[in-house]
Enzyme design. Structure first.
Site, PDB file in Angstrom:
ATOM      1  N   GLU A 177     -29.722   0.731  -2.762  1.00 52.88           N
ATOM      2  CA  GLU A 177     -29.760   2.012  -2.038  1.00 52.88           C
ATOM      3  C   GLU A 177     -30.015   1.741  -0.562  1.00 52.88           C
ATOM      4  O   GLU A 177     -30.581   0.714  -0.220  1.00 52.88           O
ATOM      5  CB  GLU A 177     -30.945   2.881  -2.527  1.00 52.88           C
ATOM      6  CG  GLU A 177     -31.057   3.018  -3.994  1.00 52.88           C
ATOM      7  CD  GLU A 177     -32.437   3.534  -4.447  1.00 52.88           C
ATOM      8  OE1 GLU A 177     -33.331   3.718  -3.588  1.00 52.88           O
ATOM      9  OE2 GLU A 177     -32.580   3.743  -5.653  1.00 52.88           O
ATOM     10  N   LYS A 236     -32.099   1.908   2.840  1.00 52.08           N
ATOM     11  CA  LYS A 236     -33.511   2.113   3.171  1.00 52.08           C
ATOM     12  C   LYS A 236     -33.550   3.144   4.288  1.00 52.08           C
ATOM     13  O   LYS A 236     -33.156   2.875   5.422  1.00 52.08           O
ATOM     14  CB  LYS A 236     -34.167   0.806   3.625  1.00 52.08           C
ATOM     15  CG  LYS A 236     -35.665   0.985   3.854  1.00 52.08           C
ATOM     16  CD  LYS A 236     -36.360  -0.347   4.027  1.00 52.08           C
ATOM     17  CE  LYS A 236     -37.872  -0.199   3.986  1.00 52.08           C
ATOM     18  NZ  LYS A 236     -38.417   0.693   4.983  1.00 52.08           N
ATOM     19  N   ASP A 296     -34.734   5.705   7.088  1.00 51.80           N
ATOM     20  CA  ASP A 296     -35.727   5.577   8.146  1.00 51.80           C
ATOM     21  C   ASP A 296     -36.317   6.948   8.464  1.00 51.80           C
ATOM     22  O   ASP A 296     -35.923   7.613   9.408  1.00 51.80           O
ATOM     23  CB  ASP A 296     -35.060   4.983   9.382  1.00 51.80           C
ATOM     24  CG  ASP A 296     -36.072   4.318  10.282  1.00 51.80           C
ATOM     25  OD1 ASP A 296     -37.261   4.287   9.916  1.00 51.80           O
ATOM     26  OD2 ASP A 296     -35.672   3.836  11.356  1.00 51.80           O
ATOM     27  N   TYR A 342     -35.971   9.023  -4.059  1.00 52.96           N
ATOM     28  CA  TYR A 342     -35.557   7.706  -4.538  1.00 52.96           C
ATOM     29  C   TYR A 342     -36.486   7.104  -5.590  1.00 52.96           C
ATOM     30  O   TYR A 342     -36.343   5.938  -5.954  1.00 52.96           O
ATOM     31  CB  TYR A 342     -35.367   6.719  -3.383  1.00 52.96           C
ATOM     32  CG  TYR A 342     -36.500   6.710  -2.370  1.00 52.96           C
ATOM     33  CD1 TYR A 342     -37.784   6.339  -2.742  1.00 52.96           C
ATOM     34  CD2 TYR A 342     -36.258   7.046  -1.051  1.00 52.96           C
ATOM     35  CE1 TYR A 342     -38.814   6.332  -1.819  1.00 52.96           C
ATOM     36  CE2 TYR A 342     -37.277   7.031  -0.123  1.00 52.96           C
ATOM     37  CZ  TYR A 342     -38.557   6.685  -0.507  1.00 52.96           C
ATOM     38  OH  TYR A 342     -39.564   6.676   0.413  1.00 52.96           O
ATOM     39  N   LYS A 361     -33.785  -5.982   5.299  1.00 53.45           N
ATOM     40  CA  LYS A 361     -33.738  -5.257   6.566  1.00 53.45           C
ATOM     41  C   LYS A 361     -32.523  -5.627   7.409  1.00 53.45           C
ATOM     42  O   LYS A 361     -32.082  -6.773   7.428  1.00 53.45           O
ATOM     43  CB  LYS A 361     -35.010  -5.556   7.383  1.00 53.45           C
ATOM     44  CG  LYS A 361     -36.305  -5.163   6.690  1.00 53.45           C
ATOM     45  CD  LYS A 361     -36.471  -3.668   6.574  1.00 53.45           C
ATOM     46  CE  LYS A 361     -36.932  -3.051   7.862  1.00 53.45           C
ATOM     47  NZ  LYS A 361     -38.375  -3.107   8.075  1.00 53.45           N
ATOM     48  N   CYS A 373     -24.641   1.426  49.395  1.00 53.66           N
ATOM     49  CA  CYS A 373     -24.002   0.913  48.186  1.00 53.66           C
ATOM     50  C   CYS A 373     -24.248  -0.594  48.073  1.00 53.66           C
ATOM     51  O   CYS A 373     -23.992  -1.325  49.037  1.00 53.66           O
ATOM     52  CB  CYS A 373     -22.507   1.206  48.249  1.00 53.66           C
ATOM     53  SG  CYS A 373     -21.560   0.370  46.975  1.00 53.66           S
ATOM     54  N   CYS A 389     -20.612  -2.328  48.693  1.00 53.82           N
ATOM     55  CA  CYS A 389     -19.845  -2.258  49.944  1.00 53.82           C
ATOM     56  C   CYS A 389     -20.658  -1.768  51.122  1.00 53.82           C
ATOM     57  O   CYS A 389     -20.128  -1.630  52.221  1.00 53.82           O
ATOM     58  CB  CYS A 389     -18.614  -1.385  49.761  1.00 53.82           C
ATOM     59  SG  CYS A 389     -18.993   0.370  49.696  1.00 53.82           S
ATOM     60  N   CYS A 410     -21.496   6.308  45.656  1.00 55.90           N
ATOM     61  CA  CYS A 410     -21.112   5.553  46.835  1.00 55.90           C
ATOM     62  C   CYS A 410     -19.998   6.321  47.533  1.00 55.90           C
ATOM     63  O   CYS A 410     -19.073   6.805  46.892  1.00 55.90           O
ATOM     64  CB  CYS A 410     -20.616   4.175  46.409  1.00 55.90           C
ATOM     65  SG  CYS A 410     -19.657   3.346  47.670  1.00 55.90           S
ATOM     66  N   CYS A 419     -14.587   0.538  48.767  1.00 53.64           N
ATOM     67  CA  CYS A 419     -15.535  -0.139  47.885  1.00 53.64           C
ATOM     68  C   CYS A 419     -14.803  -0.909  46.779  1.00 53.64           C
ATOM     69  O   CYS A 419     -14.046  -0.320  46.011  1.00 53.64           O
ATOM     70  CB  CYS A 419     -16.466   0.912  47.272  1.00 53.64           C
ATOM     71  SG  CYS A 419     -17.697   0.203  46.184  1.00 53.64           S
TER      72      CYS A 419
HETATM   73  S1  IVH Z   1     -38.838   2.773  -2.965  1.00 53.05           S
HETATM   74  C1  IVH Z   1     -42.345   1.289  -5.085  1.00 53.05           C
HETATM   75  N1  IVH Z   1     -36.550   3.305  -1.860  1.00 53.05           N
HETATM   76  O1  IVH Z   1     -39.727   2.316   2.583  1.00 53.05           O
HETATM   77  C2  IVH Z   1     -41.282   1.424  -4.109  1.00 53.05           C
HETATM   78  N2  IVH Z   1     -38.471   3.234  -0.493  1.00 53.05           N
HETATM   79  O2  IVH Z   1     -41.485  -0.027   2.931  1.00 53.05           O
HETATM   80  C3  IVH Z   1     -41.476   2.586  -3.251  1.00 53.05           C
HETATM   81  N3  IVH Z   1     -38.037   3.773   1.851  1.00 53.05           N
HETATM   82  O3  IVH Z   1     -42.779   3.880   1.988  1.00 53.05           O
HETATM   83  C4  IVH Z   1     -40.451   2.801  -2.277  1.00 53.05           C
HETATM   84  N4  IVH Z   1     -35.881   4.130   1.640  1.00 53.05           N
HETATM   85  O4  IVH Z   1     -40.880   5.289   2.891  1.00 53.05           O
HETATM   86  C5  IVH Z   1     -37.860   3.127  -1.669  1.00 53.05           C
HETATM   87  N5  IVH Z   1     -34.450   3.827  -1.026  1.00 53.05           N
HETATM   88  C6  IVH Z   1     -35.757   3.638  -0.839  1.00 53.05           C
HETATM   89  C7  IVH Z   1     -36.355   3.790   0.422  1.00 53.05           C
HETATM   90  C8  IVH Z   1     -37.726   3.562   0.560  1.00 53.05           C
HETATM   91  C9  IVH Z   1     -36.894   4.114   2.471  1.00 53.05           C
HETATM   92  C10 IVH Z   1     -39.333   3.632   2.532  1.00 53.05           C
HETATM   93  C11 IVH Z   1     -40.449   4.390   1.901  1.00 53.05           C
HETATM   94  C12 IVH Z   1     -41.527   3.385   1.652  1.00 53.05           C
HETATM   95  C13 IVH Z   1     -41.136   2.269   2.539  1.00 53.05           C
HETATM   96  C14 IVH Z   1     -41.601   0.971   1.995  1.00 53.05           C
END
Ligand code: IVH
Length: 676
Positions: free
Chosen positions: A118, A120, A122, A230, A319, A413, A416, A431, A437
């Site tokens: 999945e 991650k 932000d 998630y 990451k 400038c 020039c 400028c 120029c």
């Molecule tokens: S699972 C036990 N799935 O990442 C596992 N976390 O560094 C719990 N996060 O606090 C997290 N996307 O805020 C999971 N697809 C994803 C995620 C995710 C973002 C964040 C979440 C967590 C942090 C952990």
């Protein structure tokens, strides 16, 4: 059935419809109803509830936004701690993780583990608690053990169902996920905040966090927040499927929103494939992600693997290179763009961000530089997303050192040495070097040769770039000294086309003052202004020596245009280029200027025009009066000789009558002009 029972039923039906369509819209991203129909359902429910307050339920879709702010956030304890994830920054670290999983599970090292992969997200981690299908609590992660009670705020997020759909959900179901602000909403929010002079956010994650931490849910409701779930936390009184991927499918069936960018992959190779795909997609997604997460899909395996301190052994975050980093501003310099825009650029302590080492970042323009208050010596956040030019996002004010230096727009400038002009209220300083120029050369030449300017047929951008690159053409005047032999040394240029080009360069020498002025590329002087200037002054030398004040007397020339024109002709090198062009044979028909008409029939007479003349434009009338030696003024006074009135003449006519000034119509004006 009693009337109230019928109303109650109708309300319940409406709620169900609205919930279902909310789900289609927010969770499945696949609406069934046009918005207008949906709005009708909501309005009907609202009106039923208004007239019958006792039928309102807490989970009614009309009850998302509470009316009263809370005093402070309560604390809640998570029944199961909210964990974090271990990070992998390289393929090797991912392989190590996979090896540990296989070793612990004692599975066949040759058969790949199935991972649920999945993005991650932000944003901000939250927990939502449903009792008997009703949302009863929302909480932040906090320290993992205890978080803050943000129920009143999560209720305002439209993608969060206030009650679950369908059946079969556990009596107690805690789900976990990420609240985020989509990028488009973030940009719009900041834009509005900037206009209103309110606080802006540095990035979508901060915006989401800040929005969730509002004490007044009405404020949160205005923020464009979204959510993806998630994971599940506490589950009582019900069963869930055996695999993580299936659990997420089930959550979606119950109306909870899960990320569509997920799939089950096999082993490390599958993980890496997913990582690369998401990396390529990253900038195209509507929301920020900072990596991908792999979770062992089988829940029995997850149970076997367990946890170490605060993180599960069955999951890892892989990451992406960070898109934002901290660094120090070593200097702020100025660059000049093709159009003369003088742009501040921060020279940075080199920093690895967005996958490359960055040592320069744009500050966009002076307005942005001042707004962000970036100074030399400051610690700043630099951002490099995708292939976009790195930019300075914000200053960490608490790290500002004594003596951090403010920079001002340079007066000259850097390329020039022409004057740099900053206009009050305009973000971009420029400028004034124009033709001279080097930074602006190619662009200036392209404009000079364009169809509505000098109309040099066959002199396109590619050719111009080449001529500039070999330093054969520095100013437009150099164009008139090109030879066939020289042109033939350029790419894709045979004798025939070289001769053809020279012929059109030659032809362009015969022009008009208006085209010539336009061709000079003076900022703010488009075709219409060029023509007004040419019409007013009649010849170049008079225009070149005009003061800013007298420039403003030209119709449609305000203080900004006047200052641009004045600045342009004040530069010696611009005057030199003009001289060279004339010497090279560029020529137009000059008209005697108004000052030169010392003995016209209208010499010494002052005219004021008011209203619309039936048969000539105001500019025409003005030109003809001036050509006959007369003067045209904007206001009526005792010194005015004639007020020429047309249709819808205004106060000037009344004033003329009051002062006893002679008033004439177009016919009489024509007569005066014909007398000459
Ligand atoms: S699972 C036990 N799935 O990442 C596992 N976390 O560094 C719990 N996060 O606090 C997290 N996307 O805020 C999971 N697809 C994803 C995620 C995710 C973002 C964040 C979440 C967590 C942090 C952990």
């Amino acid at each position: 059935m009693s009337a109230s029972a019928t109303i109650q039923k109708r309300a319940e039906w409406l709620r169900e419809q609205i919930r279902y369509h909310n789900y289609r819209y927010h969770v499945l991203d696949d609406p069934e109803l046009p918005d207008i129909e949906y709005d009708r359902l909501v309005r009907e429910l609202e009106s039923l509830e208004r007239d019958n307050p006792d039928i309102v339920t807490a989970d009614s879709p009309t009850q998302r936004v509470g009316a009263n702010p809370v005093k402070a956030f309560g604390t809640i304890a998570h029944k199961l701690p909210m964990l974090s994830l271990e990070n992998a920054f390289s393929e090797d670290e991912l392989r190590d993780f996979n090896r540990r999983v296989i070793d612990r599970l004692q599975t066949d090292p040759d058969s790949a583990i199935a991972y649920a992969a999945e993005p991650k997200l932000d944003g901000v981690a939250v927990s939502l608690l449903y009792e008997e299908g009703r949302l009863v609590r929302g909480a932040t992660r906090g320290d993992g053990e205890r978080g803050e009670d943000i129920t009143h705020n999560v209720r305002t997020i439209e993608a969060v169902p206030l009650s679950l759909l369908g059946r079969g959900f556990p009596g107690t179901l805690e789900v976990r996920g990420e609240v985020f602000m989509p990028r488009a909403g973030f940009r719009e929010f900041n834009e509005n905040a900037r206009i209103k002079g309110e606080k802006t956010f540095v990035n979508p994650r901060n915006a989401a966090a800040g929005s969730l931490r509002q004490l007044d849910p009405r404020l949160t409701a205005e923020r464009p927040l979204d959510i993806y779930l998630y994971a599940v936390g506490q589950v009582d009184g019900g069963k869930l499927p055996q695999r993580h991927s299936q659990v997420l499918d089930r959550l979606q069936d119950w109306g909870l929103k899960v990320c569509p960018e997920r799939r089950v992959v096999e082993g490390v190779d599958g993980c890496l494939q997913f990582y690369r795909e998401m990396g390529a997609k990253r900038d195209l997604l509507a929301y920020d992600i900072d990596g991908v997460v792999y979770k062992v899909d089988r829940l029995d395996y997850q149970a076997q693997l367990g946890f170490v301190s605060r993180a599960p052994r069955w999951a890892i975050a892989h990451k992406f290179p960070a898109q934002e980093e901290l660094t120090i501003v070593r200097d702020i310099e100025f660059q000049v763009g093709r159009t003369g825009a003088v742009t501040p650029v921060a020279r940075l302590e080199p920093v690895f961000v967005g996958g490359v080492t960055v040592s320069n970042a744009t500050l966009h323009n002076m307005h942005e530089l001042h707004r962000k208050d970036v100074r030399i010596g400051d610690t700043v956040i630099v951002r490099r997303a995708g292939d976009v030019i790195p930019e300075v996002v914000a200053v960490l004010l608490d790290r500002r050192v004594k003596g951090a230096r403010v920079v001002k727009v340079p007066k000259k400038c850097p390329i020039c040495s022409s004057a740099v002009l900053s206009i009050e209220g305009e973000a971009v300083a420029r400028c004034t070097g124009g033709l001279f120029c080097p930074a602006q050369r190619a662009e200036a030449l392209r404009h000079f040769a364009s169809r509505r300017a000098m109309d040099i047929d066959g002199l396109g951008s590619k050719l111009i770039e080449q001529l500039v690159a070999v330093d054969r053409v520095r100013t437009p005047a150099d164009l008139y000294h090109l030879t066939v032999d020289e042109l033939m040394t350029l790419e894709r240029m045979g004798q025939k086309s070289a001769e053809k080009l020279l012929a059109s360069i030659e032809r362009s020498k015969q022009t008009t003052l208006s085209r010539f002025l336009y061709a000079l590329g003076i900022r703010e002087v488009g075709e219409a202004t060029a023509s007004a200037l040419a019409g007013h002054f009649g010849n170049l030398s008079e225009l070149m020596s005009a003061s800013e004040e007298s420039l403003q007397a030209v119709s449609d020339v305000g203080p900004v245009v006047a200052s641009r024109v004045y600045a342009f002709f004040s530069e010696k090198h611009n005057r030199d280029v003009i001289q060279s062009l004339i010497k090279a044979g560029v020529i137009w028909a000059e008209r005697a200027s108004k000052a030169a008409v010392a003995d016209g029939p209208l010499t010494g007479k002052v005219f004021v025009l008011t209203g619309t003349l039936p048969g000539m434009t105001r500019d025409e009338a003005k030109d003809r009066i001036q050509a006959a030696g007369g003067k045209v003024s904007g206001s009526v006074s005792a010194k005015t000789d004639f007020v020429v009135f047309g249709d819808k003449a205004g106060s000037k006519l009344t004033k003329a009558q009051k002062l006893g000034v002679r008033t004439i119509d177009q016919q009489e004006l024509e007569k005066l002009l014909a007398d000459q």
